[in-house]
Design an enzyme around this catalytic site. Structure first.
Site, PDB file in Angstrom:
ATOM      1  CG  HIS A  61       5.419  -4.103 -11.204  1.00 38.00           C
ATOM      2  ND1 HIS A  61       6.045  -4.000  -9.986  1.00 38.00           N
ATOM      3  CD2 HIS A  61       6.253  -4.834 -11.980  1.00 38.00           C
ATOM      4  CE1 HIS A  61       7.202  -4.652 -10.020  1.00 38.00           C
ATOM      5  NE2 HIS A  61       7.336  -5.171 -11.228  1.00 38.00           N
ATOM      6  CE  LYS A  71       0.372   0.265  -8.164  1.00 40.17           C
ATOM      7  NZ  LYS A  71       1.583  -0.361  -8.706  1.00 40.17           N
ATOM      8  CE1 TYR A 131       1.900  -0.146  -4.351  1.00 39.17           C
ATOM      9  CE2 TYR A 131       4.035   0.261  -3.346  1.00 39.17           C
ATOM     10  CZ  TYR A 131       3.152  -0.586  -3.990  1.00 39.17           C
ATOM     11  OH  TYR A 131       3.526  -1.874  -4.262  1.00 39.17           O
ATOM     12  CG  ASP A 168      10.511  -6.058 -12.167  1.00 41.32           C
ATOM     13  OD1 ASP A 168       9.339  -6.367 -12.473  1.00 41.32           O
ATOM     14  OD2 ASP A 168      10.783  -5.412 -11.147  1.00 41.32           O
TER      15      ASP A 168
END
Length: 181
Positions: A61, A71, A131, A168
């Site tokens: 992603h 991130k 994250y 996904d």
């Protein structure tokens, strides 16, 4: 904190100094001055957390500009194989990937800068993944690349088929991707 460079510039593994005794442990999970020394001048504006059973693969992603995200990822419980793919067109490592195993035991972190696709597969049940993001999530800016893309040829170290979301499973292939970075 020990900083480990990966084969891809700007993508780092961070190994915090952990202080342990009979009471438990303590470590510094983020320090702006440490990031500035690396040349990373980012403000974190959103924290995310997920919990997954063993074998869940989330990714690959990314967020397109103007909502591009860096991130700082880590595992709070369990373990993951964490993967980042360089999507920066002008980068000499465009289309290359690097990975690291993050666990609650090693307490390592992975800095995934803006312009990278990110994904992970859980290696244990009840894995809690955390994250910090440098930009807010924006649905209209989300993008993904197929996790098992043959051109990327990522070694997910799979022993069985992963558990995937429909998004996904149906993400576009890398050769169909026109990078906005």
């Amino acid at each position: 904190m020990e900083i480990v460079k990966t084969k891809i510039p700007d993508l780092y593994i961070l190994k915090p100094k952990v202080f342990e005794d009979e009471r438990g442990y303590f470590f510094e999970s983020y320090n702006k001055e440490t990031f500035l020394k690396l040349g990373i001048d980012q403000n974190f504006v959103q924290d995310n957390e997920s919990k997954s059973m063993k074998g869940v693969l989330r990714g690959l992603h990314f967020q397109k500009p103007p909502f591009t995200q860096g991130k700082l990822v880590r595992v709070m419980h369990g373990a993951v194989l964490d993967v980042a793919v360089d999507l920066r067109k002008k980068s000499p490592t465009y289309g290359q990937w690097a990975s690291v195993i993050l666990t609650h035991q090693n307490k390592w972190m992975y800095w995934v800068p803006p312009g990278f696709a990110h994904g992970f597969i859980t290696l244990e049940d009840n894995t809690v993944f955390f994250y910090k993001c440098t930009n807010v999530y924006n649905k209209a800016s989300e993008g993904s690349i197929r996790w098992n893309d043959p051109d990327l040829n990522i070694d997910w170290q799979l022993k069985e088929d992963p558990i995937l979301s429909e998004k996904d499973k149906n993400a576009p292939f890398f050769r169909e991707f026109d990078s906005p970075f």
